[in-house]
Design an enzyme around this catalytic site. Sequence first.
Site, PDB file in Angstrom:
ATOM      1  CB  SER A  46      49.677 -55.753  23.093  1.00 25.69           C
ATOM      2  OG  SER A  46      48.346 -55.637  23.578  1.00 25.69           O
ATOM      3  N   GLY A  47      49.940 -58.644  23.744  1.00 24.42           N
ATOM      4  CA  GLY A  47      49.473 -59.764  24.552  1.00 24.42           C
ATOM      5  C   GLY A  47      49.216 -61.035  23.775  1.00 24.42           C
ATOM      6  CB  SER A 104      37.690 -65.849  30.869  1.00 18.55           C
ATOM      7  OG  SER A 104      38.273 -65.765  32.165  1.00 18.55           O
ATOM      8  N   GLY A 111      46.975 -61.736  21.523  1.00 17.75           N
ATOM      9  CA  GLY A 111      46.756 -61.554  20.094  1.00 17.75           C
ATOM     10  C   GLY A 111      48.056 -61.459  19.328  1.00 17.75           C
ATOM     11  CE1 TYR A 168      37.082 -60.646  31.362  1.00 18.88           C
ATOM     12  CE2 TYR A 168      36.988 -62.359  33.036  1.00 18.88           C
ATOM     13  CZ  TYR A 168      37.544 -61.836  31.890  1.00 18.88           C
ATOM     14  OH  TYR A 168      38.557 -62.508  31.261  1.00 18.88           O
ATOM     15  CB  THR A 190      39.790 -58.991  16.836  1.00 17.36           C
ATOM     16  OG1 THR A 190      39.443 -59.932  17.853  1.00 17.36           O
ATOM     17  CG2 THR A 190      39.018 -59.303  15.559  1.00 17.36           C
ATOM     18  N   GLY A 191      42.319 -57.529  18.207  1.00 14.39           N
ATOM     19  CA  GLY A 191      43.134 -57.253  19.380  1.00 14.39           C
ATOM     20  C   GLY A 191      44.520 -57.826  19.217  1.00 14.39           C
ATOM     21  N   GLY A 192      45.110 -57.626  18.032  1.00 11.83           N
ATOM     22  CA  GLY A 192      46.356 -58.310  17.696  1.00 11.83           C
ATOM     23  C   GLY A 192      47.623 -57.531  17.913  1.00 11.83           C
TER      24      GLY A 192
END
Length: 254
Positions: free
Chosen positions: A20-21, A141, A23, A154, A16-18
């Site tokens: 950019s960055g 994180s 992912g 966060y 998921t969130g693949g």
Amino acid sequence: MTHNGIRFENKIALITGGSSGMGLATAQRLIAEGAEVIITGRDKGRLDAAVAELGERATAIAGDVTDAEDLAVLGRTVGERFGRLDVVFVNAGVGAFQPFAAVTTEEFDRIVGLNFKSVFFTVQQVLPLVSAGGAIVINASFATYRGAPGTALYTATKAAVDSLARTLAAELAPKGIRVNSISPGYTDTPAFRVETTPETQAEAASRVALARIGTSDDVAAAVAFLASADASYITGQDLLVDGGLTTVIPSAMV
């Protein structure tokens, strides 16, 4: 362990969130090691560009991980087209930094929805597809290890997914499914560049024992390890990928 570094031959991975960055870098790493990779994200244009970069063993499924119907479509589509998953990297999330007193109920719901609720229900939705012997990795994180002003919301969401990984590890162990989390430190991603100046990036690097900001490839290597047979006896753990930021004092600061 497989030979020649091809640890994911005949494996199917969802990220998921693949687009950019971290992912995207993880998708590149898993494909290089033999996997077929499915990436998700809200922006179809960015997904299409990512697939063009990743090549023929990449598939994109557009959708919003905070939307229950989109998650249901994701689960159905993966099931119909691939039949199973061997690796899941739950990566989608967002940074949120503001004083505790400034957090509104609307912002609370938005960030909890993106960083915790979506993780919880993404795993719930795709879990029936995860094979015995499969691996789930959740992106947490380094912030969960250190209190810092302006990060209450966060950090709380990242602590939640870190805890979720451990409890899922216990619940899914009888099914042969391993669950771990990673906790990146300062990492050079598009979002990091937008949120920081060159000066603050240099200052951040000065706090790291290895004296540099991490890369998305550093994170991808850690995810690939935890998802591979090389980590077959590791579950319920959080792996710091932070250059020593959390646990080591740089020599220049001593």
